[in-house]
Scaffold this motif. Sequence first.
Motif, PDB file in Angstrom:
ATOM      1  N   PRO A  32       0.818  -1.224   0.000  1.00 36.25           N
ATOM      2  CA  PRO A  32       0.000   0.000   0.000  1.00 36.25           C
ATOM      3  C   PRO A  32       0.849   1.270   0.000  1.00 36.25           C
ATOM      4  N   ALA A  33       0.338   2.298  -0.642  1.00 40.37           N
ATOM      5  CA  ALA A  33       1.053   3.573  -0.715  1.00 40.37           C
ATOM      6  C   ALA A  33       1.069   4.285   0.628  1.00 40.37           C
ATOM      7  N   ARG A  34       0.119   3.958   1.484  1.00 42.32           N
ATOM      8  CA  ARG A  34       0.063   4.563   2.818  1.00 42.32           C
ATOM      9  C   ARG A  34      -0.637   3.595   3.769  1.00 42.32           C
ATOM     10  N   GLY A  35      -0.470   3.852   5.049  1.00 43.90           N
ATOM     11  CA  GLY A  35      -1.107   3.022   6.058  1.00 43.90           C
ATOM     12  C   GLY A  35      -0.237   1.859   6.487  1.00 43.90           C
ATOM     13  N   PRO A  36      -0.573   1.251   7.633  1.00 42.71           N
ATOM     14  CA  PRO A  36       0.257   0.182   8.194  1.00 42.71           C
ATOM     15  C   PRO A  36       0.132  -1.127   7.422  1.00 42.71           C
ATOM     16  N   ALA A  37       1.226  -1.866   7.363  1.00 45.25           N
ATOM     17  CA  ALA A  37       1.236  -3.203   6.769  1.00 45.25           C
ATOM     18  C   ALA A  37       2.471  -3.937   7.264  1.00 45.25           C
ATOM     19  N   ILE A  38       2.376  -5.255   7.285  1.00 41.20           N
ATOM     20  CA  ILE A  38       3.476  -6.104   7.723  1.00 41.20           C
ATOM     21  C   ILE A  38       4.068  -6.795   6.499  1.00 41.20           C
ATOM     22  N   LEU A  39       5.368  -6.674   6.305  1.00 40.12           N
ATOM     23  CA  LEU A  39       6.064  -7.375   5.234  1.00 40.12           C
ATOM     24  C   LEU A  39       6.727  -8.605   5.843  1.00 40.12           C
ATOM     25  N   PHE A  95      12.744  -2.840  10.406  1.00 35.83           N
ATOM     26  CA  PHE A  95      12.997  -4.191  10.881  1.00 35.83           C
ATOM     27  C   PHE A  95      13.504  -4.111  12.314  1.00 35.83           C
ATOM     28  N   ILE A  96      13.549  -5.255  12.977  1.00 34.52           N
ATOM     29  CA  ILE A  96      14.205  -5.331  14.272  1.00 34.52           C
ATOM     30  C   ILE A  96      15.559  -6.007  14.067  1.00 34.52           C
ATOM     31  N   ALA A  97      16.529  -5.642  14.881  1.00 33.32           N
ATOM     32  CA  ALA A  97      17.877  -6.195  14.765  1.00 33.32           C
ATOM     33  C   ALA A  97      18.446  -6.453  16.152  1.00 33.32           C
ATOM     34  N   LYS A  98      19.475  -7.275  16.213  1.00 33.70           N
ATOM     35  CA  LYS A  98      20.101  -7.597  17.499  1.00 33.70           C
ATOM     36  C   LYS A  98      20.614  -6.329  18.179  1.00 33.70           C
ATOM     37  N   ALA A  99      20.400  -6.227  19.475  1.00 30.68           N
ATOM     38  CA  ALA A  99      20.825  -5.050  20.224  1.00 30.68           C
ATOM     39  C   ALA A  99      22.334  -4.849  20.148  1.00 30.68           C
ATOM     40  N   GLY A 126       8.806  -4.767   8.844  1.00 29.39           N
ATOM     41  CA  GLY A 126       9.365  -5.947   8.201  1.00 29.39           C
ATOM     42  C   GLY A 126       9.760  -7.000   9.218  1.00 29.39           C
ATOM     43  N   ILE A 127       9.441  -8.256   8.929  1.00 26.60           N
ATOM     44  CA  ILE A 127       9.746  -9.331   9.866  1.00 26.60           C
ATOM     45  C   ILE A 127      10.082 -10.607   9.103  1.00 26.60           C
ATOM     46  N   TYR A 128      10.965 -11.417   9.685  1.00 22.59           N
ATOM     47  CA  TYR A 128      11.340 -12.706   9.115  1.00 22.59           C
ATOM     48  C   TYR A 128      10.731 -13.793   9.994  1.00 22.59           C
ATOM     49  N   PRO A 129       9.626 -14.414   9.572  1.00 24.08           N
ATOM     50  CA  PRO A 129       8.947 -15.401  10.421  1.00 24.08           C
ATOM     51  C   PRO A 129       9.815 -16.599  10.802  1.00 24.08           C
ATOM     52  N   GLU A 130      10.833 -16.937   9.983  1.00 23.04           N
ATOM     53  CA  GLU A 130      11.707 -18.059  10.321  1.00 23.04           C
ATOM     54  C   GLU A 130      12.562 -17.757  11.554  1.00 23.04           C
ATOM     55  N   GLY A 131      12.739 -16.483  11.853  1.00 23.22           N
ATOM     56  CA  GLY A 131      13.483 -16.091  13.045  1.00 23.22           C
ATOM     57  C   GLY A 131      14.975 -15.973  12.852  1.00 23.22           C
ATOM     58  N   THR A 132      15.508 -16.564  11.809  1.00 19.51           N
ATOM     59  CA  THR A 132      16.934 -16.510  11.517  1.00 19.51           C
ATOM     60  C   THR A 132      17.123 -16.860  10.046  1.00 19.51           C
ATOM     61  N   ARG A 133      18.338 -16.640   9.542  1.00 19.42           N
ATOM     62  CA  ARG A 133      18.599 -16.950   8.136  1.00 19.42           C
ATOM     63  C   ARG A 133      18.572 -18.453   7.880  1.00 19.42           C
ATOM     64  N   SER A 134      18.075 -18.813   6.714  1.00 17.28           N
ATOM     65  CA  SER A 134      18.070 -20.219   6.315  1.00 17.28           C
ATOM     66  C   SER A 134      19.506 -20.716   6.183  1.00 17.28           C
TER      67      SER A 134
END
Length: 239
Positions: A29-36, A59-63, A115-123
Amino acid sequence: MLYGAMKVSVGAGLKVVFRPRVEGREHVPARGPAILASNHLSFSDSFFLPAVLDRKVTFIAKAEYFTSPGVKGRLTAAFFRGVGQLPVDRSGARGAGEAAVRSGLEVLERGELFGIYPEGTRSPDGRLYRGRPGGLARVALASGAPVIPVAMIGTDEVQPPGKLVPKVLRPGIRFGEPLDFARYRGMEGDRFILRSVTDQVMYAIMRLSGQEYVDVYATVAKRQLAEEARARKRKSAQE
């Protein structure tokens, strides 16, 4: 302001040098919330994905990326903030999950893209692994935001795990049609619903990416591969 500057410099550079192939961008979407919700093949995924969109993606990243000491540490922290990443302390699994959910909801409440990676880590081997329901599904159900499945293609060839310098190859990014889970809103405490939502998203990602699906968590697969590598090394030393 920092994000805008980094977006122009890093994003424009990636598009010029690597010329990523993009499909389905109209689904964002051009505007508004969305999860990738994306598969995760390479460290570079978090740079290529935002680079092909006009909107900010957080995205979230390691502290640890934000707290390392010295000049290098400060530069690294500034870079990750500049490309739209938020620090999350992953020292405790439960605490990390709660922090990820809070961060995601805050981003979506501002009407932005999370943005989120549902796998939790890289393949570890290019295959698609089981999605973790604690972050993606909870954020989706608590926010009511649409989930857009994303397939990163070939980024593990551009920057294989452990390699600092990328190869100049053309990766692909495919955006799927938004998934609406509004019918489950308020049910984020039901683990069966969370599992169902996560599996639906992973199936959509699998269809987009063409990856082989493995019904185990990527972290488990990584441990198994590491154990097999150690066993081979011991066997080789004994021969």
